[in-house]
Design a protein around this motif. Structure first.
Motif, PDB file in Angstrom:
ATOM      1  N   LEU A   1       6.429  -5.952  -7.980  1.00 23.87           N
ATOM      2  CA  LEU A   1       5.051  -5.570  -7.686  1.00 23.87           C
ATOM      3  C   LEU A   1       4.486  -4.940  -8.956  1.00 23.87           C
ATOM      4  O   LEU A   1       4.996  -3.920  -9.422  1.00 23.87           O
ATOM      5  CB  LEU A   1       4.997  -4.583  -6.527  1.00 23.87           C
ATOM      6  N   VAL A   2       3.451  -5.575  -9.520  1.00 19.12           N
ATOM      7  CA  VAL A   2       2.823  -5.063 -10.736  1.00 19.12           C
ATOM      8  C   VAL A   2       1.768  -4.034 -10.341  1.00 19.12           C
ATOM      9  O   VAL A   2       0.833  -4.348  -9.605  1.00 19.12           O
ATOM     10  CB  VAL A   2       2.189  -6.197 -11.555  1.00 19.12           C
ATOM     11  N   VAL A   3       1.939  -2.810 -10.823  1.00 17.79           N
ATOM     12  CA  VAL A   3       1.070  -1.693 -10.463  1.00 17.79           C
ATOM     13  C   VAL A   3       0.273  -1.254 -11.690  1.00 17.79           C
ATOM     14  O   VAL A   3       0.834  -1.080 -12.776  1.00 17.79           O
ATOM     15  CB  VAL A   3       1.900  -0.511  -9.915  1.00 17.79           C
ATOM     16  N   GLY A   4      -1.026  -1.096 -11.505  1.00 12.86           N
ATOM     17  CA  GLY A   4      -1.897  -0.631 -12.578  1.00 12.86           C
ATOM     18  C   GLY A   4      -2.247   0.833 -12.399  1.00 12.86           C
ATOM     19  O   GLY A   4      -2.474   1.294 -11.276  1.00 12.86           O
ATOM     20  N   VAL A   5      -2.299   1.571 -13.503  1.00 12.41           N
ATOM     21  CA  VAL A   5      -2.644   2.994 -13.491  1.00 12.41           C
ATOM     22  C   VAL A   5      -3.854   3.211 -14.389  1.00 12.41           C
ATOM     23  O   VAL A   5      -3.902   2.688 -15.516  1.00 12.41           O
ATOM     24  CB  VAL A   5      -1.469   3.861 -13.982  1.00 12.41           C
ATOM     25  N   GLY A   6      -4.830   3.988 -13.914  1.00 13.10           N
ATOM     26  CA  GLY A   6      -6.019   4.276 -14.714  1.00 13.10           C
ATOM     27  C   GLY A   6      -6.773   2.996 -15.035  1.00 13.10           C
ATOM     28  O   GLY A   6      -7.071   2.186 -14.157  1.00 13.10           O
TER      29      GLY A   6
ATOM     30  N   ARG B   1      -5.381   9.106  -8.495  1.00 21.18           N
ATOM     31  CA  ARG B   1      -5.647   8.187  -7.393  1.00 21.18           C
ATOM     32  C   ARG B   1      -6.024   6.803  -7.889  1.00 21.18           C
ATOM     33  O   ARG B   1      -6.105   5.854  -7.111  1.00 21.18           O
ATOM     34  CB  ARG B   1      -6.769   8.735  -6.507  1.00 21.18           C
ATOM     35  N   LYS B   2      -6.254   6.669  -9.184  1.00 22.81           N
ATOM     36  CA  LYS B   2      -6.671   5.385  -9.732  1.00 22.81           C
ATOM     37  C   LYS B   2      -5.440   4.511  -9.977  1.00 22.81           C
ATOM     38  O   LYS B   2      -4.963   4.342 -11.103  1.00 22.81           O
ATOM     39  CB  LYS B   2      -7.466   5.582 -11.019  1.00 22.81           C
ATOM     40  N   VAL B   3      -4.918   3.964  -8.891  1.00 25.65           N
ATOM     41  CA  VAL B   3      -3.716   3.130  -8.911  1.00 25.65           C
ATOM     42  C   VAL B   3      -3.955   1.940  -7.991  1.00 25.65           C
ATOM     43  O   VAL B   3      -4.535   2.083  -6.913  1.00 25.65           O
ATOM     44  CB  VAL B   3      -2.467   3.916  -8.442  1.00 25.65           C
ATOM     45  N   GLY B   4      -3.532   0.762  -8.402  1.00 26.91           N
ATOM     46  CA  GLY B   4      -3.644  -0.431  -7.569  1.00 26.91           C
ATOM     47  C   GLY B   4      -2.515  -1.393  -7.892  1.00 26.91           C
ATOM     48  O   GLY B   4      -1.676  -1.125  -8.754  1.00 26.91           O
ATOM     49  N   HIS B   5      -2.470  -2.526  -7.183  1.00 26.77           N
ATOM     50  CA  HIS B   5      -1.413  -3.512  -7.428  1.00 26.77           C
ATOM     51  C   HIS B   5      -2.013  -4.909  -7.549  1.00 26.77           C
ATOM     52  O   HIS B   5      -3.125  -5.167  -7.083  1.00 26.77           O
ATOM     53  CB  HIS B   5      -0.351  -3.484  -6.326  1.00 26.77           C
ATOM     54  N   ALA B   6      -1.243  -5.812  -8.143  1.00 22.76           N
ATOM     55  CA  ALA B   6      -1.709  -7.179  -8.389  1.00 22.76           C
ATOM     56  C   ALA B   6      -0.957  -8.156  -7.503  1.00 22.76           C
ATOM     57  O   ALA B   6      -0.020  -8.816  -7.944  1.00 22.76           O
ATOM     58  CB  ALA B   6      -1.527  -7.554  -9.867  1.00 22.76           C
TER      59      ALA B   6
ATOM     60  N   HIS C   1       0.830  -1.201   0.000  1.00 22.99           N
ATOM     61  CA  HIS C   1       0.000   0.000   0.000  1.00 22.99           C
ATOM     62  C   HIS C   1       0.870   1.260   0.000  1.00 22.99           C
ATOM     63  O   HIS C   1       0.498   2.277  -0.613  1.00 22.99           O
ATOM     64  CB  HIS C   1      -0.928   0.004   1.213  1.00 22.99           C
ATOM     65  N   ASP C   2       2.016   1.214   0.677  1.00 23.42           N
ATOM     66  CA  ASP C   2       2.949   2.347   0.640  1.00 23.42           C
ATOM     67  C   ASP C   2       3.383   2.636  -0.791  1.00 23.42           C
ATOM     68  O   ASP C   2       3.476   3.806  -1.207  1.00 23.42           O
ATOM     69  CB  ASP C   2       4.190   2.059   1.492  1.00 23.42           C
ATOM     70  N   VAL C   3       3.674   1.576  -1.539  1.00 27.42           N
ATOM     71  CA  VAL C   3       4.087   1.737  -2.934  1.00 27.42           C
ATOM     72  C   VAL C   3       2.963   2.367  -3.754  1.00 27.42           C
ATOM     73  O   VAL C   3       3.191   3.278  -4.554  1.00 27.42           O
ATOM     74  CB  VAL C   3       4.510   0.385  -3.551  1.00 27.42           C
ATOM     75  N   VAL C   4       1.745   1.898  -3.534  1.00 26.26           N
ATOM     76  CA  VAL C   4       0.597   2.459  -4.255  1.00 26.26           C
ATOM     77  C   VAL C   4       0.445   3.945  -3.944  1.00 26.26           C
ATOM     78  O   VAL C   4       0.186   4.759  -4.845  1.00 26.26           O
ATOM     79  CB  VAL C   4      -0.690   1.683  -3.907  1.00 26.26           C
ATOM     80  N   ALA C   5       0.618   4.338  -2.683  1.00 23.39           N
ATOM     81  CA  ALA C   5       0.497   5.744  -2.302  1.00 23.39           C
ATOM     82  C   ALA C   5       1.537   6.601  -3.034  1.00 23.39           C
ATOM     83  O   ALA C   5       1.227   7.712  -3.499  1.00 23.39           O
ATOM     84  CB  ALA C   5       0.644   5.889  -0.790  1.00 23.39           C
ATOM     85  N   ILE C   6       2.747   6.101  -3.128  1.00 26.63           N
ATOM     86  CA  ILE C   6       3.795   6.828  -3.849  1.00 26.63           C
ATOM     87  C   ILE C   6       3.459   6.919  -5.328  1.00 26.63           C
ATOM     88  O   ILE C   6       3.596   7.980  -5.959  1.00 26.63           O
ATOM     89  CB  ILE C   6       5.159   6.135  -3.642  1.00 26.63           C
ATOM     90  N   MET C   7       2.983   5.807  -5.885  1.00 30.67           N
ATOM     91  CA  MET C   7       2.678   5.782  -7.312  1.00 30.67           C
ATOM     92  C   MET C   7       1.497   6.693  -7.660  1.00 30.67           C
ATOM     93  O   MET C   7       1.425   7.225  -8.763  1.00 30.67           O
ATOM     94  CB  MET C   7       2.386   4.351  -7.766  1.00 30.67           C
TER      95      MET C   7
END
Length: 333
Positions: free
Chosen positions: A75-80, A59-64, A46-52
């Motif tokens: 860590l695979v991060v999705g944007v939009g 704010r539309k960011v998440g991870h898999a 979640h820390d990584v998502v906050a930075i990303m």
């Protein structure tokens, strides 16, 4: 104006003090897509998502797939719209390297938990470990770690453990397609108890707990153990070779949108691809089914390389599960 709250409000609304740092401008919004991050130890997913979110300007960011704070790696991060692809990535196979410390057990089966037991491990040989790894290879029934996010009657297992409950989770079927013993070295003694560190490398299906593999490996060779290091090296076809560290991402030009992998290219890494015509893309964009002899789940990609939809194929039809474009002829949303 003696009320400190009023002073704070005034300071927020009024002019900034001479020593105040200038407010950073909002970064331009990144395109929809995927970013592969090399997560450092001590940082939550979640820390990584906050930075990303800050770096991607949205704010539309998440991870898999969560990595524990002590773990590092991919860590695979999705944007939009890339966040809508993450659901299909969580089921992907993964690879890890890890270190299991024999002779000491912890409540969480990793280095973050309190020690619960110590046992001799002087007798353990590399050959015994290799034989144990072979027993843990293939389709196996694995009991997840009690300190895990698995839910029991709507409540996380780790919350129940912290509340003092004795938690034993039911076994679940997982696949370990590769389990290599890379090295065995003497570990640091724990209050006079000798330990051994086992370096291992595994390829596993989604839902496999590497902590539990370490626990079971130790049990088979007649001792106890816990995980002291874990690094994710692969998710689907993404590897650490293309991952960027958090500092590298933070050092990018703040006036330029963050570089991402487009959805069409990302889908090709995670799913089987079905190339569809412009007319077929338009129908899928409107949620319509297509006729096909394919079977299973596919990424429907247009002639232009755009991810149109993820479809489920069977019984002569392809049904859109998630649509990534909208409008006539599959135009981008």
């Amino acid at each position: 104006m003696n009320d400190p709250r009023e002073q704070l409000q005034f300071g927020h609304k009024g002019s900034r003090g001479k020593d105040a740092q200038p407010r950073q401008p909002r970064r331009p919004t990144a395109a929809d897509g995927i970013i592969v991050v090399d997560k450092p130890t001590g940082m939550t997913s979640h820390d990584v998502v906050a930075i990303m979110r800050r770096l991607a300007g949205t704010r539309k960011v998440g991870h898999a797939g969560t990595l524990d704070p002590m773990a590092t790696g991919l860590l695979v991060v999705g944007v939009g719209r890339g966040t809508r692809l993450l659901h299909f990535l969580t089921a992907a196979d993964k690879s890890y390297t890890a270190t299991v410390r024999l002779g000491v057990a912890t409540v969480s089966e990793d280095a973050d938990g309190d020690v619960t037991d110590t046992q001799p491990c002087d007798h353990v040989t590399r050959e015994q470990l290799q034989a144990a790894a072979a027993r843990l290879t293939g389709v196996i029934d694995q009991v997840p770690s009690a300190v895990s996010a698995v839910k029991i009657d709507g409540r996380r297992a780790y919350d129940r453990v912290r509340a003092g409950e004795d938690v034993v989770l039911p076994a679940r079927s997982v696949t370990v397609s590769r389990f290599d013993i890379v090295d065995v070295v003497d570990g640091p003694p724990h209050h006079g108890v000798a330990t051994k560190d086992v370096l291992l490398s595994v390829d596993v299906s989604s839902g496999t707990y590497v902590r539990a593999l370490g626990r079971d490996l130790a049990q088979i060779v007649g001792t106890v153990g816990h995980l002291v290091a874990l690094r994710r090296t692969r998710v689907a076809e993404w590897t650490l070779a293309e991952a960027r560290s958090v500092p590298q991402l933070q050092d990018t030009d703040p006036t330029v949108p963050l570089d991402v992998m487009d959805l069409g290219s990302a889908a090709e890494r995670a799913l089987r691809v079905w190339r569809v015509s412009e007319a077929q893309a338009g129908r899928l964009a409107h949620g319509q089914r297509l006729t096909t002899e394919l079977s299973g789940q596919y990424a429907a990609v247009s002639e232009a390389g755009e991810l149109v939809a993820v479809v489920q194929c069977g019984q002569g039809v392809a049904r859109p599960v998630t649509v990534f474009v909208s409008g006539v002829q599959g135009a981008s949303s």
